[in-house]
Design an enzyme around this catalytic site. Structure first.
Site, PDB file in Angstrom:
ATOM      1  CG  MET A  84      -1.725   1.244   1.351  1.00 50.01           C
ATOM      2  SD  MET A  84      -2.464   1.459   2.957  1.00 50.01           S
ATOM      3  CE  MET A  84      -4.129   1.040   2.631  1.00 50.01           C
ATOM      4  N   PRO A  85       1.068   1.887  -1.145  1.00 54.03           N
ATOM      5  CG  PRO A  85       1.579   2.146  -3.395  1.00 54.03           C
ATOM      6  CD  PRO A  85       0.657   1.444  -2.468  1.00 54.03           C
ATOM      7  CG  PHE A  86       1.316   7.093   3.353  1.00 54.13           C
ATOM      8  CD1 PHE A  86       0.046   7.044   3.892  1.00 54.13           C
ATOM      9  CD2 PHE A  86       2.092   8.213   3.585  1.00 54.13           C
ATOM     10  CE1 PHE A  86      -0.437   8.089   4.655  1.00 54.13           C
ATOM     11  CE2 PHE A  86       1.615   9.270   4.337  1.00 54.13           C
ATOM     12  CZ  PHE A  86       0.340   9.201   4.876  1.00 54.13           C
TER      13      PHE A  86
ATOM     14  CD1 TRP B 161      -5.746  -1.506  -2.310  1.00 54.16           C
ATOM     15  CD2 TRP B 161      -3.990  -2.639  -3.076  1.00 54.16           C
ATOM     16  NE1 TRP B 161      -6.127  -2.805  -2.458  1.00 54.16           N
ATOM     17  CE2 TRP B 161      -5.072  -3.540  -2.920  1.00 54.16           C
ATOM     18  CE3 TRP B 161      -2.785  -3.127  -3.560  1.00 54.16           C
ATOM     19  CZ2 TRP B 161      -4.973  -4.880  -3.215  1.00 54.16           C
ATOM     20  CZ3 TRP B 161      -2.698  -4.474  -3.849  1.00 54.16           C
ATOM     21  CH2 TRP B 161      -3.765  -5.334  -3.679  1.00 54.16           C
TER      22      TRP B 161
ATOM     23  CB  THR C 266      -2.704   6.705   1.104  1.00 55.77           C
ATOM     24  OG1 THR C 266      -3.598   5.614   1.333  1.00 55.77           O
ATOM     25  CG2 THR C 266      -3.070   7.862   2.024  1.00 55.77           C
TER      26      THR C 266
END
EC number: 5.3.2.-
Length: 72
Positions: free
Chosen positions: A1-3, A38, A40
């Site tokens: 999940m890339p932030f 996914w 953010t």
């Protein structure tokens, strides 16, 4: 999940941030092979008097509008 945390000087419109969010989300999903849901994106916005480089506050170093196309 890339932030993805984006730090920038205050002054961009909600429309500009929305366009940027769409573009960076699409690119991250494609390159990292994840679903767009996914990804953010969070914006940290700073007043120019809370940001400095080279020992000088940006509110002093740069005039209003600096960093926007056509303002330099």
């Amino acid at each position: 999940m890339p932030f993805i945390n984006v730090k920038l000087a205050k002054g961009r419109t909600a429309e500009q941030k929305q366009q940027f969010t769409e573009a960076i989300t699409k690119a991250a999903a494609q390159i990292l092979n994840v679903k767009e849901e996914w990804v953010t994106v969070v914006f940290d916005e700073y007043e120019r008097d809370n940001w400095a480089s080279g020992g000088t506050l940006h509110s002093i170093k740069f005039e209003e509008g600096f960093g926007k196309m056509g303002a330099e």
